[in-house]
Design a protein around this motif. Structure first.
Motif, short mmCIF file in Angstrom:
data_model
loop_
_atom_site.label_atom_id
_atom_site.label_comp_id
_atom_site.label_asym_id
_atom_site.label_seq_id
_atom_site.Cartn_x
_atom_site.Cartn_y
_atom_site.Cartn_z
N ASP A 121 0.82 -1.21 0.00
CA ASP A 121 0.00 0.00 0.00
C ASP A 121 0.85 1.26 0.00
N ARG A 122 0.20 2.38 -0.01
CA ARG A 122 0.83 3.69 -0.20
C ARG A 122 1.97 3.92 0.80
N GLY A 123 3.13 4.31 0.27
CA GLY A 123 4.29 4.60 1.11
C GLY A 123 5.22 3.43 1.30
N TYR A 124 4.89 2.27 0.71
CA TYR A 124 5.71 1.08 0.94
C TYR A 124 6.33 0.51 -0.33
N ASP A 125 6.12 1.16 -1.47
CA ASP A 125 6.77 0.76 -2.72
C ASP A 125 6.64 -0.76 -2.90
N ASP A 126 7.76 -1.46 -3.20
CA ASP A 126 7.73 -2.92 -3.33
C ASP A 126 8.47 -3.58 -2.17
N HIS A 127 8.57 -2.88 -1.05
CA HIS A 127 9.40 -3.33 0.06
C HIS A 127 8.96 -4.67 0.64
N LEU A 128 7.66 -4.88 0.75
CA LEU A 128 7.17 -6.14 1.32
C LEU A 128 7.48 -7.30 0.37
N PHE A 129 7.30 -7.07 -0.91
CA PHE A 129 7.63 -8.11 -1.89
C PHE A 129 9.10 -8.48 -1.82
N GLN A 130 9.97 -7.47 -1.77
CA GLN A 130 11.40 -7.74 -1.73
C GLN A 130 11.78 -8.50 -0.46
N ALA A 131 11.11 -8.20 0.64
CA ALA A 131 11.44 -8.87 1.91
C ALA A 131 11.00 -10.34 1.90
N LEU A 132 9.89 -10.64 1.23
CA LEU A 132 9.35 -12.00 1.24
C LEU A 132 9.77 -12.85 0.03
N LYS A 133 10.25 -12.21 -1.01
CA LYS A 133 10.57 -12.92 -2.25
C LYS A 133 11.47 -14.14 -2.03
N PRO A 134 12.56 -14.04 -1.29
CA PRO A 134 13.42 -15.22 -1.11
C PRO A 134 12.68 -16.41 -0.49
N THR A 135 11.84 -16.15 0.50
CA THR A 135 11.09 -17.22 1.16
C THR A 135 10.07 -17.84 0.22
N LEU A 136 9.35 -17.00 -0.50
CA LEU A 136 8.31 -17.49 -1.40
C LEU A 136 8.89 -18.34 -2.52
N GLU A 137 9.97 -17.88 -3.11
CA GLU A 137 10.54 -18.59 -4.25
C GLU A 137 11.30 -19.84 -3.82
N SER A 138 12.00 -19.79 -2.71
CA SER A 138 12.76 -20.96 -2.27
C SER A 138 11.85 -22.08 -1.77
N ASN A 139 10.62 -21.73 -1.35
CA ASN A 139 9.68 -22.74 -0.87
C ASN A 139 8.54 -23.00 -1.86
N SER A 140 8.66 -22.46 -3.06
CA SER A 140 7.66 -22.66 -4.13
C SER A 140 6.25 -22.34 -3.64
N ILE A 141 6.11 -21.18 -3.01
CA ILE A 141 4.82 -20.74 -2.50
C ILE A 141 4.17 -19.83 -3.55
N PRO A 142 3.01 -20.19 -4.07
CA PRO A 142 2.33 -19.32 -5.05
C PRO A 142 2.00 -17.96 -4.42
N TYR A 143 2.17 -16.89 -5.17
CA TYR A 143 1.91 -15.57 -4.63
C TYR A 143 1.49 -14.61 -5.73
N VAL A 144 0.83 -13.55 -5.30
CA VAL A 144 0.55 -12.40 -6.15
C VAL A 144 0.98 -11.17 -5.35
N SER A 145 1.77 -10.31 -5.97
CA SER A 145 2.18 -9.07 -5.33
C SER A 145 1.63 -7.90 -6.14
N THR A 146 1.10 -6.91 -5.44
CA THR A 146 0.46 -5.78 -6.12
C THR A 146 1.46 -4.76 -6.67
N HIS A 147 2.76 -4.92 -6.36
CA HIS A 147 3.71 -3.86 -6.68
C HIS A 147 3.85 -3.62 -8.18
#
Length: 401
Positions: free
Chosen positions: A319-345
């Motif tokens: 959401d507003r003021g957070y750019d893609d920061h949440l996606f960048q923080a979670l990306k390694p975990t999601l991709e290394s564990n093959s967790i399906p995701y959608v990011s709004t960034h």
């Protein structure tokens, strides 16, 4: 001796008028402050009825600084029906969910039920998904601005209560700081929501849950009448809720002063900003504080959902003021564990203010685009028959961040 006395009197006498003038001025200042304080409470009283609507801008403004306990005591009525809507919302209470008549399985004309756990952002996206796909049902459980620990606790409590094919964990960037809390009031000082949820910590590589002592509005109402129960609940917050602050939380006679309420509101803003800055700043999230807990939540959510034969999806809402920061923080975990995701960034970038309305939520066209991406992910993973998902022409094109 006589000469010395004359000197003393002559040297002190010029100061006396100045001292008297300062004292008189100080007394007048105190007098007018007291008049102001009294007048504000008389002219702009806040409604005592928990269900009162539109109390007025100035009435609300001078109420913002009331202690959390003071606000909660006004919000909670003798029954749920006589309490404010904010007091009733968000409780992790299966009995409340039954009253909401949430779907348990797909309707006869549907081939899919999606369970979504999150906040209003995820609810709006779920509404758009349902509008786009007539064969899809939505079971949505949400709390006001709910943090990830709420979403995960709701998912855990709801396991086995439905036949959803897909489970979605909604994570809002601005609410990640709520991982350090146990209810919706300590970190949302100006409009506290009393619903509670566990706090999670990582202990020896595993999630450890600290359950709140108050878990329903009925229990909160009872605790208000039992000093021992209430003190135990407050002491738990003092120990485990990083946003807890005695001056901001605890009610006393100072709540009657409009001036003290203004001072308390300013103090709350400073306090909450200081704690928030420990979690997130302009460069992103502090990966040593809450991100390990959030990563563990995502992993356990995915693993348990897959074990139940369901498709897990992590919905990252930047959401507003957070750019893609949440996606960048979670990306390694999601991709290394093959967790399906959608990011709004990269669908409705947080850097583009046109994607948001005044209260901070996405515009409808952005919600439609996000919903479309979630549906495409579901259809791909479940190999559902291809069906066109229509998006009205006014929906903006996805923007690159």
């Amino acid at each position: 001796m006589h000469l010395h006395s004359s000197y003393t009197l002559s040297s002190d006498s010029p100061k006396n008028p100045a001292i008297r003038k300062s004292l008189v001025m100080g007394l007048w200042i105190v007098f007018f402050l007291l008049v102001f304080d009294f007048a504000v409470n008389i002219l702009f009283p806040y409604p005592s009825d928990p269900q009162a609507t539109s109390p007025g801008q100035l009435n609300t403004y001078f109420e913002y600084g009331r202690s959390v306990e003071g606000k909660l005591s006004r919000m909670v009525g003798a029954t749920d029906e006589s309490s404010s809507s904010l007091a009733v919302a968000g409780w992790l209470d299966p009995q409340l969910w039954k009253k909401l008549d949430l779907p348990v399985s797909p309707e006869p004309d549907q081939d899919l039920l999606v369970a979504i756990y999150g906040m209003s952002f995820s609810n709006y996206i779920g509404d758009e998904m349902k509008a786009m796909d007539s064969k899809l049902g939505v079971r949505a459980i949400a709390g006001p601005a709910a943090p990830p620990n709420y979403s995960y606790a709701a998912y855990k409590l709801d396991r086995g209560r439905h036949q959803a094919n897909v489970v979605i964990l909604g994570i809002l960037a601005s609410s990640v700081k709520g991982l350090r809390t146990m209810n919706g009031s300590t970190w949302q000082f100006e409009a506290p929501a009393p619903y509670s949820y566990p706090r999670y910590v990582v202990d020896n590589g595993k999630l450890k849950e600290i359950s709140p002592k108050i878990q329903s509005l009925a229990q909160l109402r009872a605790a208000f009448q039992n000093e021992k129960q209430w003190d135990a609940a407050v002491n738990q917050l003092r120990e485990h809720d990083q946003f807890f602050n005695s001056f901001l939380f605890e009610h006393n006679w100072l709540d009657n002063s409009a001036i003290v309420r203004l001072i308390r509101r300013a103090s709350a803003q400073r306090h909450q900003t200081a704690v928030t800055n420990q979690v997130h700043n302009s460069t992103g999230f502090n990966k040593e504080l809450d991100i390990p807990v959030l990563s563990a939540i995502a992993q356990e959510f995915s693993a348990t959902a897959k074990a139940d034969g369901k498709l897990p999806i992590v919905l990252i809402i930047n959401d507003r003021g957070y750019d893609d920061h949440l996606f960048q923080a979670l990306k390694p975990t999601l991709e290394s564990n093959s967790i399906p995701y959608v990011s709004t960034h990269n669908i409705a970038p947080a850097t583009d203010l046109k994607n948001f309305i005044g209260d901070g939520h996405f515009v409808q066209s952005a919600n439609k685009l996000i919903a479309k991406s979630v549906l495409e992910l579901i259809n791909t993973n479940l190999e559902r028959s291809e069906r066109a998902v229509s998006v009205p022409s006014e929906a903006a094109k996805p923007k690159k961040s």
